[in-house]
Every structure is written in structure tokens, then in C-alpha cells.
Design a protein around this motif. Sequence first.
Motif, PDB file in Angstrom:
ATOM      1  N   LYS A  36       6.104   1.790 -11.733  1.00  0.00           N
ATOM      2  CA  LYS A  36       7.129   0.799 -11.335  1.00  0.00           C
ATOM      3  C   LYS A  36       7.721   0.476 -12.784  1.00  0.00           C
ATOM      4  O   LYS A  36       7.137  -0.090 -13.617  1.00  0.00           O
ATOM      5  N   VAL A  38      10.676  -2.405 -14.239  1.00  0.00           N
ATOM      6  CA  VAL A  38      11.356  -3.799 -13.843  1.00  0.00           C
ATOM      7  C   VAL A  38      12.265  -3.863 -14.672  1.00  0.00           C
ATOM      8  O   VAL A  38      11.978  -3.903 -15.863  1.00  0.00           O
ATOM      9  N   ASP A 101       4.546  -7.471  -9.350  1.00  0.00           N
ATOM     10  CA  ASP A 101       4.825  -5.991  -9.317  1.00  0.00           C
ATOM     11  C   ASP A 101       3.997  -5.073 -10.012  1.00  0.00           C
ATOM     12  O   ASP A 101       3.912  -3.783 -10.022  1.00  0.00           O
ATOM     13  N   ALA A 103       4.533  -4.425 -13.451  1.00  0.00           N
ATOM     14  CA  ALA A 103       5.388  -3.130 -13.929  1.00  0.00           C
ATOM     15  C   ALA A 103       4.511  -2.510 -14.882  1.00  0.00           C
ATOM     16  O   ALA A 103       3.709  -3.042 -15.745  1.00  0.00           O
TER      17      ALA A 103
END
Lengths: 411, 289
Positions: A36, A38, A101, A103
Motif C-alpha cells: 500500500k 498512500v 491503511d 501504508a
Amino acid sequence: MTSSRRQFLGTAASTAFASALSLRGLDAFAAEDKIKVVGIYDLSGGLDIYGKPVVDALRFAAEEVNQKGGLLGRQIDFVNYDAQSNMQLYAQFAQQAALKDKATVVMAGITSASREVVRPVLDRFKTLYFYNNQYEGGVCDRNYFAAGVTPAQTVQKLVPHAVKKWGKKVYIVAADYNYGQIVSAWVKKYAAESGGETVAVEFFPLDVTNFGATISKIQAAKPDFVWSALVGGAHMSFYRQWKAANMAGKIPIASTTFAGGNEHIVLSPEECNGILICQNYLQELPGAANQDFVARFHKRYGADYPYITELAMGAYQGFMLWAEGVRRAQSIDRLKVIAALESGIAIDAPSGKVSVDPVTHHCTLDVHIAEVRDRKLNLVESFAQQAPSDTAAVCDLRKNPNDAKQYTIKI
Amino acid sequence: MDLAAIFSLEVVGAIATLVLMSIGLAVVFGMMKIINLAHGEFMMLGGYVAILATNRLGISIWISMLVLAPLVVGLFGVLVERLLVRHLYGRMIDTMLATWGLSLALVGLATMVFGNTTVGISSPLAGFAVGSYQTSGYTLFVIAVAVAVLAGLWLLFRFTDLGLCARASMQNAAMAAALGANPGRIYTLTFGLGAALSGLGGAVLAPVTGIIPTIGASYIAKAFITVIGGGSSVITGSLAASSLFGTVSQAVTFAATPVLGEVALLAAAIVLIRLLPQGITGRFFKRSI
């Protein structure tokens, strides 16, 4: 009949439940399998002129890496949050990126103000942070990498050039926040060093649109050139009103922020021809690597794409440096990636060679002086492999790995 | 000497800008005691009409600024008055809430339709020289429009039947109705007129600043300060307050910085309201329009 209906309902419900479970399982597996990344950039509000090209470039970089098989055999999942030119949203999205998330890396922030909102949040939650814009320099933080240029790399080149070309007296107009304040101090310093002098410095809040009084004051001061450190959509009115007052071409302008937000495309050629800029990347740069990049980018976003800005290229370079760090670390673990990036990583970017300076976490790269002419940036002079010497004067992350602040460099 | 001339021009330009920003609000507030919190958004609409009509449809910038923008926004104002405002006469707080809601809706709608990006247009007049100084010809145009608007309003109020009825309803609506005027229609027309003037102001200022859906917020505060500072008389009040605030802010901008110029404007407004709670025309020029 009733029982069979009940049975049917029961079976249906349990099947649905089971499939929902398995779907969720699959989903979680798929999400975990992806890396991930971001982004938090302004796609609306006063700073959107900078944010849109940056997000396009990051998405493009993620797609390129994915097409080549991803990183460590995993695909990259890139999402961008629109901070709407609002500092409060930067803080919220930074927390969301770190906590919800999880990230691997966050690339965020146009202005220095937004960077200083995001940076402490990501430090606290131990999430790797890349800031890819040109800025005033001085941030010293082991969790932070700066892929853009600092004043020692651009202002130091453009000020002497302008003094030599136009004359000694400079009038500075700048945006009223940390970037404008610090950069104008650098302009003053480099002007003095090259035998020039600063006749006045004026600051404008980011939403100011009326420059009439200032344009008269500039004429009264009779400078040899104007230095603009103006930022954002509202400040574009300065160049419009400058032209409307017949001043375009009468007193020349130099800037390291102009064109960063496609100003040279949005304004008419008469409003900005002749302005001198200095930055790391021009779409017009010669060389096969850049031409190939522009062709790929146009294939993805259309041949009528306005302009690949320096900020967009900075974001692409930041992404590719991080990807190289992950490859070398063979892991997405934050500390391993930081150690890999500190081992002297370099990439061959469309703008030339870009290498991470292990001591400051800033980059050594090429810069170019260019002149705005009919919606193009014409190359005037290039300077190869400039080191971030301003930040290096105050920051040594090898000695103080726990440092996490921005130094205002004594000028 | 040249600098003094330029300086005076900038001051008059600032006064004219304040007049254009506030006159639409002043008409609605002064005559109907309606606080129109959507005033800034009416100006934003005017700006969009002018810029889009020119950029997309190729209409001459002068026609789209001076004719189309006030016409479109004025008709929109009439619609708003019929659908929303007329149900709330005499309830000042309710009209504030209703028009505030309208302003939020308009910002959202404009964002959906036009996007959240600044759009602009080059100013259509060339600059000119005063001695060794250059200045924008557009400032002269802004001044001319402000003068024309004030003169036009004065003629309208002073010499037409509509103006007479409007002034009568402004002073005592019930009495005016008893004498055969139709306050309902007068209010509709007045609100439409105020909206049209807001649209005109927004359109004329658009080439200077560029337009974005949220730009109303930067207009409305100054417009309010000017209208409240001016007091109940529409024309005299707007002119007096604009002159005071425009001079103060430009003088300080010249002497110090643009940031202090804005601060000085607000400080002057606070002092003024403290000394003259009814505004300038509440104390002086009482019988003026």
C-alpha cells in the motif's frame, strides 16, 4: 412445505454466510498481498494546480512498477487522498494512512506548511515519509526523504545569473508562510554574494489576489529585476496584473516557483514570456531517456496532456527511489528500507542521475535554468549533479539519527 | 508627483472595488432589511457567467460582463425571492439562515458543475503610463463601472415611480400598501436588482482575481463591513464607507505591507461601529438615499 421452506432459507442463509466469509478472506488476502502506497495531495482548492500533475505522475509510476511485475513479486496499491488545500485534512489523512491503511510509504504535501503537518504524525506512527517537492531546505529527520531541490541547488544558480544579466537591484515578492520567508532570505544572501542588493521584500497571504499597490511600489523602487516566490492559484493574479499594468518585459522576473503549477500554460504567452526559472526538470530536456519518458506518459494520459511539471517529475523520482530502496532491502520493513536508501542509492531518472545523500536524506541531481517562451521552457544553462549543500551544513543524520526537526539555516 | 497620481488612482480603485462588492448587498439590506448571506455566491455566479460566456461561447467580454452576468444573476435573484425569501419577510434571523443555506448549496452546486479549479481571463484593457509609472487600465474601468452604478441607482430612486414606491415601502411598507403601492412586487424587483448588481460586481472583478466556487467567502466579509459601516442609506452609505475603508487599507498597504493593509481595514471598521453603531448614515446624511 413449511419445513422445506425453512430448510431452504436455512441453507441459503448459511451458504451466503459461508461465501461472504470466504470472500472476506480472499479480500483480506488480496489486500495483504499488495503493497500500500498512500499519496496525500491537493486535487482541489487553491493548490490544485500543483497537486493534479503530481498525482498523475505517482499513479503512472505505480502502474509502471506493476507492469514490470511489481516489487518483491507483489503489486502496488496506490491511493491518493484529496486534502483540498486544507491543513486539517492533511493531519486527518496522515493518521488514516498510518493507522487504518498501514501504508508502507506516504508521499504527501505540496507546501512546507502541509509537510510540517504530516511529518510529525508519520514520525509518531513510524510510517516512512517522502516529500517530493522543491522546498526551502533544512528538514533533518531519519524517517523523511526529500526528492526535490533546495535553494542551494536552484536559487544559488539563478540569482547570480539574473544579477549578471539584468543588474544588481532585486525586489522580492513572496508567499507569506515558511517557504516564502526562508527562500527570500536565501535570495537576499545569494544576491549579496554576487554583488547585488535587495531593495525590498514583500509577503502575501496565499489568498491575496490584488497586487495593484505592490506593482506601483515596485515601479517606485526601480529594481533591475523582480524575484517571485509566489505560490498557488490566487497569486497567479500577480502576473496577470503585471501584464495589465504594461509591466511585462519592462522589469524582468526570475523565479523558482513559476511553472511549478503550469503557470506558463494557464497564463497567456504575453503575460509570462521572458521569465527566468531554475528547476530540476523541464519537459523539453534533450536526451533519449526523457523523450522516451514523455512519450510513455503521453501514451498513458493523452498527447494533449498540458505539461509534466517539475513537481510531477519529483514525485516520479521519489517513487522510483523508494522502489529501488525496497528492491535493495528485499523487504518493505521501514528500517530496512531506510538503511537501504542510506547505502547510496541512485536512479537514472528522465532528469538525469538522482542519488540519495545518506547524510541528509536529500538528493544530488541536475538543475537547469530556462526561459519561458510561448508556453515552452527553453533551456538556457545546465548544472550537473548539485548537492544539497544548504541542508548538509546543518544536518548530519549519521551523527544524530534521532534528529527530527527543520533547521532554519542561519543566513 | 507621478507616484502621488498612481497612489491616488490605486486608492480610488480600491474604493470602487468596495462599492462594487457591497452595492448589491446594500440595496437588499437597506431597502428590505434582509441579510443576504448568499451575496458572495451571487457574485461568484456573476464571475462564472462572464468568464464562461467569453471562454466557451466566444461572446465579447464586455457584453458578458456588463449585460449577461447581471441579467442572469438578476433573474436568479427574482427566482430566489419568489421561492425562498418572500416567505420570511420580517424574520431577520430566519432569512439569514435561509440565505446561508442557499450559499452553501450554491458553493456545492458550482463545485459540481464547474469543478474546484480557479478559472480566469486576462484583463481586457492595456496598461497606460503616468509619467514614469505604468498602471493597469482596468482599474479605470472598475472605477467607471462603480460611478455608473451609483449614478444609475440615484437616478432610479430619485426620478422614477418605481424608485418613489421603493423608497416609500422602505420607510413604511404598510402605509405604502395602503396608498396603493404593491410591496410584494416592489420587494421582488428590489431583490432582483440587488442580485443583478452583485452579479455585475462579481463579473467586473473576475478578470482581476480569477473565479473559484468558494470565492464568495472572500467577498462577503468586506461587503458586510462596508454595508454595516455605511448604515441605512444605500448610495450615500456605500460610498462613504467604501471611501473610508478603501483609503485606510490602501494607505497602509503602501506605507507598510498588504497584510497590515487588511488588518487596518478591519480595525477601522471596529472603531467606526463602536463610535457610530448605526453606521455613517445613521448619524450623518440622514435624509439621503
